[in-house]
Every structure is written in structure tokens, then in C-alpha cells.
Write a protein that holds these residues in place. Sequence first.
Motif, PDB file in Angstrom:
ATOM      1  N   PRO A  20       0.840  -1.204   0.000  1.00 39.34           N
ATOM      2  CA  PRO A  20       0.000   0.000   0.000  1.00 39.34           C
ATOM      3  C   PRO A  20       0.875   1.253   0.000  1.00 39.34           C
ATOM      4  CG  PRO A  20      -0.696  -1.552   1.697  1.00 39.34           C
ATOM      5  CD  PRO A  20       0.626  -2.043   1.184  1.00 39.34           C
ATOM      6  N   PRO A  21       0.306   2.391  -0.343  1.00 41.90           N
ATOM      7  CA  PRO A  21       1.083   3.643  -0.309  1.00 41.90           C
ATOM      8  C   PRO A  21       1.666   3.913   1.066  1.00 41.90           C
ATOM      9  CG  PRO A  21      -1.024   3.962  -1.419  1.00 41.90           C
ATOM     10  CD  PRO A  21      -1.073   2.602  -0.806  1.00 41.90           C
ATOM     11  N   ALA A  22       2.776   4.644   1.089  1.00 43.25           N
ATOM     12  CA  ALA A  22       3.344   5.067   2.371  1.00 43.25           C
ATOM     13  C   ALA A  22       2.357   5.984   3.083  1.00 43.25           C
ATOM     14  CB  ALA A  22       4.668   5.783   2.140  1.00 43.25           C
ATOM     15  N   GLU A  26       4.818   8.092   7.764  1.00 46.26           N
ATOM     16  CA  GLU A  26       6.068   7.522   7.240  1.00 46.26           C
ATOM     17  C   GLU A  26       6.795   8.518   6.344  1.00 46.26           C
ATOM     18  OE1 GLU A  26       4.840   2.788   7.192  1.00 46.26           O
ATOM     19  OE2 GLU A  26       4.251   4.091   5.524  1.00 46.26           O
ATOM     20  N   ILE A  27       6.044   9.225   5.523  1.00 49.84           N
ATOM     21  CA  ILE A  27       6.661  10.209   4.631  1.00 49.84           C
ATOM     22  C   ILE A  27       7.208  11.387   5.435  1.00 49.84           C
ATOM     23  CG2 ILE A  27       6.161  11.925   2.846  1.00 49.84           C
ATOM     24  CD1 ILE A  27       4.387   9.828   1.506  1.00 49.84           C
ATOM     25  N   ASN A  28       6.440  11.872   6.391  1.00 47.58           N
ATOM     26  CA  ASN A  28       6.895  13.014   7.199  1.00 47.58           C
ATOM     27  C   ASN A  28       8.111  12.667   8.047  1.00 47.58           C
ATOM     28  OD1 ASN A  28       4.971  14.765   6.191  1.00 47.58           O
ATOM     29  ND2 ASN A  28       3.494  14.335   7.809  1.00 47.58           N
ATOM     30  N   GLU A  29       8.162  11.457   8.568  1.00 48.51           N
ATOM     31  CA  GLU A  29       9.326  11.034   9.345  1.00 48.51           C
ATOM     32  C   GLU A  29      10.570  10.963   8.459  1.00 48.51           C
ATOM     33  OE1 GLU A  29       8.239   7.368  11.212  1.00 48.51           O
ATOM     34  OE2 GLU A  29       7.246   8.370  12.899  1.00 48.51           O
ATOM     35  N   THR A  30      10.386  10.579   7.215  1.00 47.00           N
ATOM     36  CA  THR A  30      11.509  10.537   6.271  1.00 47.00           C
ATOM     37  C   THR A  30      11.963  11.941   5.918  1.00 47.00           C
ATOM     38  OG1 THR A  30      10.710   8.445   5.358  1.00 47.00           O
ATOM     39  CG2 THR A  30      12.270   9.712   4.018  1.00 47.00           C
ATOM     40  N   LYS A  31      11.025  12.862   5.769  1.00 46.86           N
ATOM     41  CA  LYS A  31      11.374  14.238   5.412  1.00 46.86           C
ATOM     42  C   LYS A  31      12.260  14.894   6.464  1.00 46.86           C
ATOM     43  CE  LYS A  31       7.365  15.462   2.537  1.00 46.86           C
ATOM     44  NZ  LYS A  31       6.135  16.296   2.470  1.00 46.86           N
ATOM     45  N   ILE A  32      12.192  14.420   7.697  1.00 42.70           N
ATOM     46  CA  ILE A  32      13.068  14.949   8.738  1.00 42.70           C
ATOM     47  C   ILE A  32      14.522  14.615   8.446  1.00 42.70           C
ATOM     48  CG2 ILE A  32      13.650  14.769  11.203  1.00 42.70           C
ATOM     49  CD1 ILE A  32      10.682  14.174  11.721  1.00 42.70           C
ATOM     50  N   LYS A  33      14.737  13.465   7.807  1.00 40.29           N
ATOM     51  CA  LYS A  33      16.094  12.999   7.507  1.00 40.29           C
ATOM     52  C   LYS A  33      16.597  13.477   6.144  1.00 40.29           C
ATOM     53  CE  LYS A  33      14.851   8.678   9.829  1.00 40.29           C
ATOM     54  NZ  LYS A  33      14.656   7.222   9.638  1.00 40.29           N
ATOM     55  N   PHE A  34      15.671  13.620   5.184  1.00 34.27           N
ATOM     56  CA  PHE A  34      16.080  13.916   3.810  1.00 34.27           C
ATOM     57  C   PHE A  34      14.962  14.625   3.067  1.00 34.27           C
ATOM     58  CE2 PHE A  34      16.290  12.699  -0.694  1.00 34.27           C
ATOM     59  CZ  PHE A  34      17.558  13.161  -1.003  1.00 34.27           C
ATOM     60  N   THR A  37      12.664  14.038  -3.224  1.00 28.88           N
ATOM     61  CA  THR A  37      12.459  14.640  -4.540  1.00 28.88           C
ATOM     62  C   THR A  37      11.005  14.428  -4.967  1.00 28.88           C
ATOM     63  OG1 THR A  37      12.991  12.629  -5.783  1.00 28.88           O
ATOM     64  CG2 THR A  37      14.847  14.068  -5.138  1.00 28.88           C
ATOM     65  N   PRO A  38      10.521  15.210  -5.944  1.00 28.80           N
ATOM     66  CA  PRO A  38       9.155  14.996  -6.435  1.00 28.80           C
ATOM     67  C   PRO A  38       8.928  13.570  -6.923  1.00 28.80           C
ATOM     68  CG  PRO A  38       9.964  17.118  -7.181  1.00 28.80           C
ATOM     69  CD  PRO A  38      11.132  16.433  -6.525  1.00 28.80           C
ATOM     70  N   ALA A  39       9.932  12.973  -7.575  1.00 33.04           N
ATOM     71  CA  ALA A  39       9.775  11.599  -8.072  1.00 33.04           C
ATOM     72  C   ALA A  39       9.624  10.615  -6.924  1.00 33.04           C
ATOM     73  CB  ALA A  39      10.973  11.214  -8.937  1.00 33.04           C
ATOM     74  N   MET A  40      10.365  10.819  -5.845  1.00 27.96           N
ATOM     75  CA  MET A  40      10.249   9.944  -4.679  1.00 27.96           C
ATOM     76  C   MET A  40       8.870  10.073  -4.043  1.00 27.96           C
ATOM     77  SD  MET A  40      13.947  10.560  -2.881  1.00 27.96           S
ATOM     78  CE  MET A  40      15.469  10.310  -3.790  1.00 27.96           C
ATOM     79  N   LEU A  41       8.418  11.306  -3.867  1.00 22.40           N
ATOM     80  CA  LEU A  41       7.096  11.528  -3.286  1.00 22.40           C
ATOM     81  C   LEU A  41       6.002  10.907  -4.144  1.00 22.40           C
ATOM     82  CD1 LEU A  41       7.459  15.233  -2.081  1.00 22.40           C
ATOM     83  CD2 LEU A  41       7.045  13.233  -0.623  1.00 22.40           C
ATOM     84  N   ASP A  42       6.123  11.077  -5.454  1.00 19.88           N
ATOM     85  CA  ASP A  42       5.124  10.522  -6.361  1.00 19.88           C
ATOM     86  C   ASP A  42       5.081   9.007  -6.255  1.00 19.88           C
ATOM     87  OD1 ASP A  42       3.218  10.727  -8.558  1.00 19.88           O
ATOM     88  OD2 ASP A  42       4.790   9.818  -9.781  1.00 19.88           O
ATOM     89  N   PHE A  43       6.263   8.392  -6.203  1.00 20.47           N
ATOM     90  CA  PHE A  43       6.334   6.932  -6.138  1.00 20.47           C
ATOM     91  C   PHE A  43       5.763   6.407  -4.824  1.00 20.47           C
ATOM     92  CE2 PHE A  43       8.461   3.011  -4.896  1.00 20.47           C
ATOM     93  CZ  PHE A  43       8.226   2.206  -6.003  1.00 20.47           C
ATOM     94  N   TYR A  44       6.286   6.911  -3.696  1.00 18.02           N
ATOM     95  CA  TYR A  44       5.890   6.359  -2.400  1.00 18.02           C
ATOM     96  C   TYR A  44       4.466   6.730  -2.004  1.00 18.02           C
ATOM     97  CZ  TYR A  44      10.635   4.714  -1.777  1.00 18.02           C
ATOM     98  OH  TYR A  44      11.827   4.046  -1.932  1.00 18.02           O
ATOM     99  N   GLU A 140      14.403   8.750 -10.231  1.00 17.37           N
ATOM    100  CA  GLU A 140      13.457   8.646 -11.342  1.00 17.37           C
ATOM    101  C   GLU A 140      14.073   7.894 -12.512  1.00 17.37           C
ATOM    102  OE1 GLU A 140      10.432  11.505 -13.914  1.00 17.37           O
ATOM    103  OE2 GLU A 140      12.086  12.407 -12.805  1.00 17.37           O
ATOM    104  N   GLY A 141      15.330   8.203 -12.827  1.00 12.96           N
ATOM    105  CA  GLY A 141      16.011   7.514 -13.924  1.00 12.96           C
ATOM    106  C   GLY A 141      16.172   6.035 -13.646  1.00 12.96           C
ATOM    107  N   TYR A 142      16.404   5.698 -12.381  1.00 17.11           N
ATOM    108  CA  TYR A 142      16.538   4.288 -12.033  1.00 17.11           C
ATOM    109  C   TYR A 142      15.225   3.549 -12.283  1.00 17.11           C
ATOM    110  CZ  TYR A 142      17.407  -0.048  -9.606  1.00 17.11           C
ATOM    111  OH  TYR A 142      17.549  -1.383  -9.327  1.00 17.11           O
TER     112      TYR A 142
END
Length: 200
Positions: A20-22, A26-34, A37-44, A140-142
Motif C-alpha cells: 500500500p502507499p506510504a 512515514e513520509i513526514n518522518e523521512t522528510k526529517i532525515k532527507f 524529490t518529487p519523483a520519490m514523493l510521487d512513487f511512495y 526517477e532515472g533508475y
Amino acid sequence: MADALKDNPAINIVTCEFNPPATEVEINETKIKFKLTPAMLDFYNQVNGINIVWNRIGEKEIPGGGLAAGYINILPIQEVFKDWENIIYFDEEDPCKPLHPIDFFIGNACAALYLNGSDNPEVYYYYRGEKMRPLGVDFEGYLELLLKSRGFWYWHLAIAGPEDFNPDAPIPSEERNFRKIMPQLFADFDGSDFQRFNKE
């Protein structure tokens, strides 16, 4: 890609799982560390991890070594950005410390973000115990190359090349198998999409 694999009469699907989507937490906790990118947000925001395993029907093993198979294991966002001590790096001076796996496709090998302070980090191929090797793409390229490769067994080496550059060295068997077998399985495969990034 998953639907096309299922419809391919030459392919046997072993595993095909989409998480299921993040969650927002989970996304906000990750944003504290890093800074994602838009591609990462779109994917997760669509899927928090993918696990696909497939093989060629009847002829999984390749004469001379290797597999006619695909392995994709895109990790959940909370796994990617965790501390990888004693798995990827082993002390503070280890040059692999900035690596954070995104696709741990085989137990000893992964594609990993190189978090060196860049807002759009590069992805590296890394086999534990060997040198890390850049793939010349971002997240995104990966994903774009992953779709084209279908996660074929060690397709990364078609771009990363051997551990130590030697223009006279033979093509690694994994790369040779990838370029030979992919067109047999997938009519739309274009080997020119996979150019050696490290040429010297």
C-alpha cells in the motif's frame, strides 16, 4: 510492467507484490532525515515497496552461469532511509556509509541512493565487498531503467561495468546474458537504453 510479465507466455511469475502507499506519518518522518524529490514523493504516495520475481519458463538457468530471471525488491521508504550500519557500512570511515538501498534485489547486491548532501542523489550499484559503482541516474532515472530491464538478473552491470575498468577485459557474463536473452523474451527491448556509464 507487471501486467505485461503476467501476459508473457515465456515468463513464469514467482512473486508479484505491491505494498500500500506510504502513510503520511512515514513520509513526514523521512522528510526529517532527507528532502524527498518529487519523483520519490510521487512513487511512495502510490506504493511503499514492490517485490517481483520472475523466470523464463523451462530454461531458468543459463549455460555457463547466470539466470534468465528477474528480481525487483523496491524497499519501503522507512527502510531506505534507516541507518544501514553493519549491512552496507561497518565503520564511520567506510566510503559506503552514504549508500541507502532502494532496490535490494539480491541478498548481496543492491541499487542504492548515494546521500552526499545533494538534493537529487545519484543511484549506485553495490555488491557487498566490492567497489560501489555509479549508474549515472537519479531515483526517477533508475525506475525508468528498471521498467525497461524488467529487473533482469544483474542488469545493472550493463551500465556499471566490471569492478575495475579494463578496456581489454571480456564482457561480464551477467551483461552478456542480459543483452542476449532480453530480446528473446521482450520484443520491445532496446539495448541502446543501457550504455556503459563508466568507460574509463
